[in-house]
Write an enzyme that holds these catalytic residues in place. Structure first.
Site, PDB file in Angstrom:
ATOM      1  N   ASP A 154      -4.231 -42.653  -7.233  1.00  0.00           N
ATOM      2  CA  ASP A 154      -5.589 -42.249  -8.567  1.00  0.00           C
ATOM      3  C   ASP A 154      -6.042 -43.068  -9.472  1.00  0.00           C
ATOM      4  OD1 ASP A 154      -4.539 -42.257 -11.138  1.00  0.00           O
ATOM      5  OD2 ASP A 154      -2.435 -41.521 -10.173  1.00  0.00           O
ATOM      6  N   LYS A 189       3.270 -47.961 -13.807  1.00  0.00           N
ATOM      7  CA  LYS A 189       3.348 -48.370 -12.038  1.00  0.00           C
ATOM      8  C   LYS A 189       3.885 -49.820 -11.679  1.00  0.00           C
ATOM      9  CE  LYS A 189       2.294 -44.133 -10.389  1.00  0.00           C
ATOM     10  NZ  LYS A 189       3.279 -43.702  -9.361  1.00  0.00           N
TER      11      LYS A 189
END
Length: 399
Positions: A123, A76
């Protein structure tokens, strides 16, 4: 076995296709070159699982292992760092090509741009990447996490110096909370989903993910995959990688299949409905695939998937668990891949399909001549859950 897997073929409507000019090889090379300016940059490995492929009845199998990315155990950071880099380049009136990492973190640039606060909902993995980047730039990050988020993932974000907390909301509600906070305080929202008036930063994030795809393409060398399986949350990573390979192999594009959990299958539902509307999943979305527990598609990612993906799959949690166990314990002679619940989702679906009924294999034309590429987008970012699944057999096919 795969009786719980649902699959729908893309019913493409025709007409003008979404342009891939911002996701093509030229763009990917530019993005990878920028990421390679980071002092800790290294290509993540592409595991070649030849023996596991044979055990599953496939011709060949490649898995891109993002657990090695910048020491952050997930891919990410590629998106959040590229978005922040582009944002700061814009403040300086420059192109990001002229702003390598060493200059980006310099005192001179810090003095020019001043104190910045970047805000996001996550998350865990995206927030950690954002917090890591902001910390290196001596800037501030605020991270909101949906209810049910892992304490370990929260602790990892806090360790990077960010203000972080777990909310009592689901992911999409948490995104709206982050948006409201950024607007109220005049901070910078760094989110990987777009909406009207908020397109530039999500587009940069999608482009940031191209480094992963470009590395994999170069590592494959002359091997062209016949099939690519990609997991999706909002669809930004899946859209970016789909766009890259569709642009790259325009005439002989691999069969691209998008995988989501049953409890957060907004892209699957959108493809299944085929009515020109984005379909939303509401509620808690309590899947073990926390990184994929998103109920609202990114319109920019969906546009690419609508035009260039071939199949969409909705799968049970047992598929991700199977993927984790096999990758962590591959056939003798193959490289072990430590993959988390979201990272193993697409490969786990492949494994369930190859060990299940014939009709899905036949629909996808998967068999002994197939060369499959998957992306393990995270390692064991929640070690307690990883052991529960891999060591203790939680979420098996029989449960």
């Amino acid at each position: 076995m795969n009786e719980n897997i649902r699959i729908v073929q893309n019913k493409k409507q025709g007409g003008a296709l979404t342009s891939l000019d911002t996701l093509n090889e030229k763009t990917a090379e530019k993005v990878q070159r920028w990421h390679s300016s980071f002092d800790i940059y290294q290509e993540t490995p592409l595991a070649h699982l030849t023996n596991t492929a044979k055990e599953l009845g496939l011709g060949d199998l490649y898995v891109k292992d993002e657990s090695y990315r910048f020491g952050l155990n997930a891919f990410k950071v590629l998106g959040s760092s590229f978005a922040i880099g582009n944002y700061i380049a814009g403040l300086l009136g420059e192109e990001i090509d002229k702003l390598p990492f060493a200059r980006l973190i310099s005192q001179k640039v810090h003095d020019q741009v001043g104190e910045l606060t970047f805000v996001t909902a996550t998350d865990g993995n995206h927030g950690r990447g954002l917090a890591w980047t902001a910390s290196r730039l001596r800037q501030h990050a605020i991270v909101y996490m949906p209810k049910g988020s892992s304490q370990e993932r929260l602790d990892n974000i806090l360790a990077e110096g960010a203000d972080a907390s777990i909310t009592d909301m689901n992911y999409d509600e948490t995104v709206r909370l982050a948006k409201s906070k950024a607007e109220r305080e005049n901070d910078i929202l760094v989110q990987d989903t777009a909406w009207n008036g908020y397109e530039k930063i999500p587009a940069w994030i999608m482009q940031g993910y191209l480094t992963m795809a470009y590395e994999a393409y170069r590592q494959l060398k002359e091997q062209r995959p016949t099939h690519i399986f990609l997991q999706a949350g909002v669809g930004s990573m899946a859209g970016a990688v789909t766009g890259f390979f569709a642009s790259l192999f325009e005439k002989e594009k691999p069969v691209i299949t998008i995988v989501e959990p049953h409890k957060a299958n907004c892209i699957f539902r959108t493809a299944e409905a085929n009515d020109g509307k984005l379909h939303v999943v509401k509620g808690d979305m309590d899947t073990i695939m926390a990184g994929l527990a998103c109920g609202e598609p990114n319109p920019a990612g969906w546009n690419v998937l609508r035009d260039y993906a071939d199949y969409f799959i909705s799968c049970p949690d047992s598929a991700a668990a199977k993927g984790m166990r096999i990758l962590g314990n591959p056939a003798k002679g193959d490289t072990r891949v430590i993959s988390g619940e979201s990272g193993a989702a697409a490969f786990g679906c492949v494994a369930q399909i190859m060990q299940g009924r014939d009709e899905i294999r036949e629909m996808l034309n998967l068999g002994s001549s197939s060369k499959v590429l998957c992306f393990s987008t995270e390692g064991n970012t929640d070690r307690e859950r990883y052991r529960e699944i891999v060591w203790n057999g939680a979420y098996s096919d029989n449960q």
